[in-house]
Design a protein around this motif. Structure first.
Motif, PDB file in Angstrom:
ATOM      1  N   ARG A 124       0.877  -1.163   0.177  1.00  0.00           N
ATOM      2  CA  ARG A 124       0.039  -0.119  -0.068  1.00  0.00           C
ATOM      3  C   ARG A 124       0.689   1.254  -0.155  1.00  0.00           C
ATOM      4  O   ARG A 124       0.510   2.405  -0.386  1.00  0.00           O
ATOM      5  CB  ARG A 124      -1.038   0.121   1.216  1.00  0.00           C
ATOM      6  N   ARG A 125       2.211   1.242   0.729  1.00  0.00           N
ATOM      7  CA  ARG A 125       2.858   2.333   0.661  1.00  0.00           C
ATOM      8  C   ARG A 125       3.565   2.556  -0.588  1.00  0.00           C
ATOM      9  O   ARG A 125       3.746   3.601  -1.166  1.00  0.00           O
ATOM     10  CB  ARG A 125       4.018   2.108   1.812  1.00  0.00           C
ATOM     11  N   SER A 129      -2.082   4.219  -4.913  1.00  0.00           N
ATOM     12  CA  SER A 129      -2.577   5.372  -4.160  1.00  0.00           C
ATOM     13  C   SER A 129      -4.230   5.221  -4.391  1.00  0.00           C
ATOM     14  O   SER A 129      -4.630   4.816  -5.571  1.00  0.00           O
ATOM     15  CB  SER A 129      -2.241   6.806  -4.628  1.00  0.00           C
ATOM     16  N   MET A 130      -4.882   5.763  -3.457  1.00  0.00           N
ATOM     17  CA  MET A 130      -6.155   5.515  -3.633  1.00  0.00           C
ATOM     18  C   MET A 130      -6.854   7.237  -3.261  1.00  0.00           C
ATOM     19  O   MET A 130      -6.374   7.969  -2.427  1.00  0.00           O
ATOM     20  CB  MET A 130      -6.780   4.817  -2.653  1.00  0.00           C
ATOM     21  N   ALA A 198      -2.517  11.563  -3.548  1.00  0.00           N
ATOM     22  CA  ALA A 198      -2.409  10.148  -4.064  1.00  0.00           C
ATOM     23  C   ALA A 198      -1.032  10.261  -5.103  1.00  0.00           C
ATOM     24  O   ALA A 198      -0.360   9.464  -5.246  1.00  0.00           O
ATOM     25  CB  ALA A 198      -3.623   9.813  -4.914  1.00  0.00           C
ATOM     26  N   LYS A 201       2.853  10.433  -4.145  1.00  0.00           N
ATOM     27  CA  LYS A 201       3.520   8.950  -4.094  1.00  0.00           C
ATOM     28  C   LYS A 201       4.219   8.648  -5.514  1.00  0.00           C
ATOM     29  O   LYS A 201       4.951   7.575  -5.631  1.00  0.00           O
ATOM     30  CB  LYS A 201       2.682   8.003  -3.599  1.00  0.00           C
TER      31      LYS A 201
ATOM     32  N   LYS B 191      -5.317   3.680   6.053  1.00  0.00           N
ATOM     33  CA  LYS B 191      -4.828   2.424   5.910  1.00  0.00           C
ATOM     34  C   LYS B 191      -4.377   2.355   4.543  1.00  0.00           C
ATOM     35  O   LYS B 191      -3.847   1.463   4.122  1.00  0.00           O
ATOM     36  CB  LYS B 191      -6.042   1.444   6.300  1.00  0.00           C
ATOM     37  N   ALA B 192      -5.492   2.909   3.618  1.00  0.00           N
ATOM     38  CA  ALA B 192      -5.129   2.782   2.210  1.00  0.00           C
ATOM     39  C   ALA B 192      -3.511   3.373   1.759  1.00  0.00           C
ATOM     40  O   ALA B 192      -3.030   2.841   0.737  1.00  0.00           O
ATOM     41  CB  ALA B 192      -6.175   3.465   1.365  1.00  0.00           C
ATOM     42  N   PHE B 193      -3.083   4.188   2.504  1.00  0.00           N
ATOM     43  CA  PHE B 193      -1.819   4.712   2.374  1.00  0.00           C
ATOM     44  C   PHE B 193      -0.694   3.889   2.765  1.00  0.00           C
ATOM     45  O   PHE B 193       0.699   4.291   3.012  1.00  0.00           O
ATOM     46  CB  PHE B 193      -1.691   6.123   2.497  1.00  0.00           C
ATOM     47  N   GLY B 194      -1.188   2.807   3.592  1.00  0.00           N
ATOM     48  CA  GLY B 194      -0.262   2.192   4.205  1.00  0.00           C
ATOM     49  C   GLY B 194       0.102   2.335   5.927  1.00  0.00           C
ATOM     50  O   GLY B 194       1.104   1.980   6.112  1.00  0.00           O
ATOM     51  N   ALA B 195      -0.771   2.893   6.416  1.00  0.00           N
ATOM     52  CA  ALA B 195      -0.475   3.008   7.852  1.00  0.00           C
ATOM     53  C   ALA B 195      -0.878   1.721   8.516  1.00  0.00           C
ATOM     54  O   ALA B 195      -1.797   0.968   8.336  1.00  0.00           O
ATOM     55  CB  ALA B 195      -1.643   4.184   8.496  1.00  0.00           C
TER      56      ALA B 195
END
Ligand SMILES: Nc1ncnc2c1ncn2[C@@H]1O[C@H](COP(=O)(O)OP(=O)(O)OP(=O)(O)O)[C@@H](O)[C@H]1O
Ligand SMILES: [Mg+2]
Lengths: 417, 306
Positions: A124-125, A129-130, A198, A201, B191-195
């Motif tokens: 996800r990192r 991106s969302m 978004a 990144k 969360k979607a950004f990876g937290a």
């Protein structure tokens, strides 16, 4: 099964063979059932029970039912459907914000389903991106901190992430707003912050869940236009969810239509309109005004007669007499559009003993690009005495739009509806 | 037939006694040790408070109040109240009471916030802790004095222990409520950004739950003050002891002075901590339109639970 693949991705998905466009997002037979013991729904006993009955009989809500699709690199893929059809569930499943009950998911060449917790967070990192309908900004962070949040989670240093966030904010037209809090921004601006977060990144893939639904129509259209421009510039792979057909047709390279958790049709916009897969899609497309849906490319036809520049006036006169035409489009050797020659012009040139049909002697009728919607052609078609020439980006004549063709397009659609 | 039959008897009291004696017999040393450390901490805090000259304390509290509340009149009123406590002859007692309140609140917060976080993270934990907190808050406060007495003997250490037990529920509850009320949209986006869990906690949940947590701390502080007074029954000196003595001697004048001093102390502590909670809320509310609403909800929840 993912180990070897994972290694390959680490070296960069771009390095894969470039012949066929790479598939960036792939869902295969994905199911999602909310409720207790969701697995039993996949057994033959329940597999094909309609959503409503299933809910009554088992208490389970089925959100995705055997969904498959593939999105190619650089494609803007739209998922469309009515409320409750499972669009959000599908796009969330791609990041495993919702765990699929069954099925395979590959995103950016990684097996999403097989990831453990750590890998998932890293994925996800890094990769995706969302953008959310309700923005999901952190209210206690400034615009800049919000835009930089994805990079912060990735572990970038403060200077680097702020530099990139400022760049992203510039891209979405929010330069100068860095130190404000989201609450002091309008909805459209907040969504731009979401978009900047978004983009900062620089992800391979952008997931957007009804990003413009909360905005009023004018801002909405503006944001759509900007997304089109941005996409032309950046060429990201985008999965875009909407319940609005116009938005889907405007943005989508291809559109998947969902109904009760199933994908009922995947096709490009023209195909969806011309060949709706079933009554459901047809009902969907009914409210799309054909004038805003059909483009010049859909309704253009070949010209009855076409003159080349090198043909002298005498040849031209003969051809026009033969075809009983009062005028004709003229093109050059490469079929580039030059203008219109009328009988009067031809007669004059013949008298002056000219050997070619020179541009400056011709009338000029403004050509249009093939993706012009026919609504924008109404004025030109009704006021001019000539048909509308359609040219590509090199100025080559592709076809002509006649008033009759437009009327036909509009009336057949009405008859269907 | 109308009386409850005597032969049906569930000897809970015996069980509790047995358990308590077992603890004393086997863990007495541990409690002695905890007690002596607790006493040291309490003494250090009290000495620090008493060490400050009274006029410096009044000016400092006045300035603090001005900064927190933002009103010179309110700050002046608070300074006058503190001055009156001294003028009644209860300065030392007030500082003693205050030291127990400070130590109890510090412990409650240090214990309560993590517990509240655990509750917010896990429904099973919440389902276990909630009824315990309910019971703790409906239990008459005197009851806590008994185990405190047995474990730590007489004095300020058992009073502090009882105070912590009595005062800790609001901060636990409101930490839990505050975290659970953070907008799911914000959580999902993060969360979607990876937290991961800790990113979520420190970047999102705790900052957004802060108004609620501060309300919890305010309530805990007020309850601690109330309990400290009761704690004088097991030998805690301070303002409560003065009230107790006045009751024993049927001395209305002394009781009134001591009682008013407690009220003044309560008002001072409440106004200042409350103002801090509000100030932080406003700061965050500038960041989010509906945050004010969130705070209202948290206060509402506080009112329901408190
Ligand atoms: N967490 C959940 N628990 C139970 N059912 C859910 C949950 N999330 C979604 N559903 C159900 O799954 C189905 C699909 O929901 P989803 O949100 O994906 O629809 P959608 O197409 O995004 O709709 P909308 O356009 O309203 O956003 C709905 O019937 C919904 O009630
Ligand atoms: Mg949705």
């Amino acid at each position: 099964m993912s180990d070897s693949n994972t290694d390959k991705v680490e070296s960069g998905p771009e390095s894969e063979d470039a012949c066929s466009p790479q598939v960036m997002v792939q869902a295969e037979g994905v199911w999602k059932v909310f409720g207790r013991n969701p697995e039993r729904i996949l057994t033959p006993r329940y597999r094909d029970v309609p959503k409503k009955d299933l809910q009554r009989r088992t208490g389970c809500v089925i959100a995705l039912r055997d969904v498959s699709f593939a999105v190619k690199s650089g494609e803007l893929f739209v998922i469309m459907g009515l409320s409750g059809s499972g669009k959000s569930t599908m796009i969330r499943t791609l990041l495993r914000l919702v765990e699929p009950t069954a099925g395979a998911l590959r995103v950016a060449d990684k097996d999403v389903v097989a990831m453990d917790h750590e890998e998932l967070i890293q994925f996800r990192r890094d990769k995706v991106s969302m953008v959310f309908q309700n923005y999901g900004l952190l209210p206690h962070y400034t615009v800049l901190e919000n835009a930089a949040y994805g990079l912060k989670l990735r572990g970038n240093h403060k200077e680097e992430r702020e530099a990139r966030a400022i760049e992203a904010l510039k891209t979405v037209g929010l330069a100068g707003w860095e130190n404000y809090y989201p609450a002091s921004l309008s909805g459209g601006m907040q969504q731009r912050v979401g978009l900047a977060r978004a983009l900062a990144k620089d992800p391979a893939i952008l997931l957007m869940d009804e990003p413009f639904s909360g905005l009023d129509p004018l801002i909405r259209r503006q944001m759509q236009d900007e997304l089109v421009d941005l996409q032309a510039e950046l060429g990201k792979t985008i999965v875009f969810v909407t319940h609005d057909l116009h938005e889907a047709l405007k943005l989508g390279d291809r559109i998947a239509i969902m109904r009760d958790g199933r994908v009922v049709q995947v096709a490009d916009p023209e195909e969806i309109l011309n060949n709706p897969h079933d009554e459901y899609v047809k009902a969907f497309t009914r409210d799309a005004s054909p004038a805003r849906v059909f483009t010049a490319a859909t309704v253009m036809e070949d010209p009855e007669i076409l003159l080349y520049r090198r043909q002298g006036p005498l040849t031209a006169r003969t051809m026009m007499e033969h075809q009983r035409c009062e005028w004709s489009f003229v093109v050059d050797r490469k079929k580039r559009y030059l203008g219109v020659a009328t009988r009067d012009v031809i007669e004059r040139l013949a008298k002056e003993k000219k050997h070619i049909l020179n541009e400056e002697d011709l009338l000029y009728v403004q050509p249009v690009p093939p993706d012009t919607v026919i609504e924008d052609l109404f004025g030109q078609v009704s006021s001019g005495s000539y048909h509308v020439p359609v040219t590509d980006e090199h100025g080559r004549l592709l076809g002509v739009v006649r008033p009759r063709a437009i009327l036909n397009a509009l009336s057949t659609e009405d008859a269907d509806a | 037939m109308r009386d409850f039959p005597e032969w049906i008897r569930i000897p809970v009291a015996d069980w509790v006694d047995t358990g308590m004696y077992w603890i004393l017999a086997n863990l007495g040393g541990v409690f002695d040790w905890i007690g002596s450390i607790g006493l040291q901490v309490l003494l250090v805090v009290e000495r620090a408070l008493v060490f400050v000259p009274w006029w410096v304390a009044i000016i400092a509290i006045g300035l603090l109040a001005r900064r927190a509340i933002g009103s010179t009149r309110a700050a002046a009123a608070i300074a006058v109240m503190l001055f009156l406590v001294g003028a009644f002859g209860y300065w030392a007692e007030a500082m003693n009471t205050l030291s127990v309140v400070i130590v109890s609140v510090a412990f409650s917060v240090a214990l309560g916030i993590p517990l509240g976080i655990l509750m917010a993270w896990s429904n099973p934990v919440r389902n276990i802790v909630t009824p315990v907190l309910d019971a703790m808050q409906t239990m008459p406060s005197f009851v806590y004095l008994i185990p405190a007495l047995m474990l730590f003997g007489l004095g300020r250490v058992p009073a502090t222990f009882a105070t912590i037990v009595y005062a800790i529920p609001p901060v636990i509850r409101l930490t839990n409520v505050g975290i659970r009320e953070v907008s799911p949209a914000v959580i999902e986006a993060s969360k979607a950004f990876g937290a991961d869990r800790w990113n979520l906690l420190f970047d999102v949940q705790l900052p957004l739950a802060r108004p609620s947590i501060l309300v919890g701390i305010n309530q805990t502080t007020m309850m601690a003050l109330a309990m400290v007074v009761i704690g004088s029954m097991i030998g805690n000196r301070g303002l409560g002891m003065e009230v107790l003595l006045a009751i024993n001697r049927v001395n209305i004048g002394q009781g009134f002075e001591a009682g008013i001093s407690i009220v003044f102390l309560a008002i001072i502590i409440d106004r200042i901590t409350n103002a801090f909670a509000k100030a932080k809320t406003v700061e965050v509310a500038m960041g989010e339109g509906d945050d004010e609403e969130e705070h209202e909800e948290a206060s509402g929840a506080a009112a329901r639970h408190g």
